[in-house]
Design an enzyme around this catalytic site. Structure first.
Site, mmCIF file in Angstrom:
data_model
loop_
_atom_site.group_PDB
_atom_site.id
_atom_site.type_symbol
_atom_site.label_atom_id
_atom_site.label_comp_id
_atom_site.label_asym_id
_atom_site.label_seq_id
_atom_site.Cartn_x
_atom_site.Cartn_y
_atom_site.Cartn_z
ATOM 1 N N ASP A 80 0.844 -1.187 0.000
ATOM 2 C CA ASP A 80 0.000 0.000 0.000
ATOM 3 C C ASP A 80 0.879 1.235 0.000
ATOM 4 O O ASP A 80 1.980 1.228 0.557
ATOM 5 C CB ASP A 80 -0.918 0.005 1.224
ATOM 6 C CG ASP A 80 -2.014 -1.057 1.134
ATOM 7 O OD1 ASP A 80 -2.343 -1.456 0.004
ATOM 8 O OD2 ASP A 80 -2.520 -1.486 2.187
ATOM 9 N N ASP A 85 -7.087 -1.643 -4.241
ATOM 10 C CA ASP A 85 -8.128 -1.412 -3.239
ATOM 11 C C ASP A 85 -9.214 -0.488 -3.782
ATOM 12 O O ASP A 85 -10.413 -0.749 -3.611
ATOM 13 C CB ASP A 85 -7.519 -0.794 -1.973
ATOM 14 C CG ASP A 85 -6.551 -1.728 -1.269
ATOM 15 O OD1 ASP A 85 -6.670 -2.954 -1.473
ATOM 16 O OD2 ASP A 85 -5.685 -1.237 -0.536
#
Length: 214
Positions: free
Chosen positions: A156, A170
């Site tokens: 991330d 995501d």
């Protein structure tokens, strides 16, 4: 005395059968088929491939250029790039269930491809393509990144305000899921029709049948 000559001609074979009925029926079926919307599996796969490639490219760049704990600020402190290894689901949820999330992601990929084989709705194809691309992006991390297969941590990198750090995959999963829910709520079917339209067609057919019976 001359015998009478009959002027009757033998009837041609099949003269009593309706000549145009069979061709009309033969033409009706192709017209009905060609009037339907095309299947959208290719659209699903193209959208998924673009999102997967974009997610993978950005992750490679982030891993190569950003050190953990040293974010790059883009818009003050509100928008920044920050490398985080996430063992959980989207937006750092369910961090202790990495192996289960991997199996769920695999099932999602298989399910989306199976649905896409008969899909005819373009909005449904967009939503499913986003979900498929995001699921593939995070699934590759779980399979090939440390600490090992089925336990890999997702990369991330995007941080906005107080929101948990996330990535392109995501965002694609969440936005695609929201789109699919909206399509379901407003009656848009995967086959390209609407629930209200189907009800109207059935009502019209029932009225025609009643009229003929009367």
């Amino acid at each position: 005395m001359m015998s009478g000559v009959s002027t009757d001609r033998p009837s041609e074979s099949g003269a009593d059968e309706p000549a145009e009925q069979a061709p009309a029926e033969a033409v009706a079926q192709p017209v009905e088929e060609t009037g339907r919307q095309p299947r959208r599996l290719r659209t699903v796969l193209i959208i998924a491939a673009v999102l997967f490639a974009l997610d993978l490219l950005i992750k490679c760049i982030v891993v190569a250029t950003i050190e953990p704990g040293k974010p790059i600020y883009l818009i003050g402190d509100f928008v920044r790039l920050s490398l985080v290894r996430n063992p959980g689901a989207a937006f750092s949820m369910a961090t202790g269930m990495t192996w289960l999330l991997t199996l769920i992601a695999t099932a999602v990929v298989i399910g989306v491809i199976r649905i896409g084989r008969t899909l005819r709705s373009l909005p449904w194809a967009v939503g499913l393509g986003m979900v498929l691309g995001g699921a593939l992006g995070n699934l590759v991390d779980r399979l090939f990144r440390a600490p090992g297969p089925l336990q890999g941590h997702v990369v991330d990198y995007m941080a906005v305000g107080w929101w948990p750090v996330f990535n392109v995959a995501d965002s694609a999963i969440v936005c695609g899921a929201i789109l699919l829910v909206a399509l379901t709520v407003f009656g848009f079917e995967p086959d390209g029709t609407r629930a209200g339209d189907q009800k109207q067609e059935r009502d019209a057919a029932d009225e025609d049948a009643e009229g003929k019976a009367a």
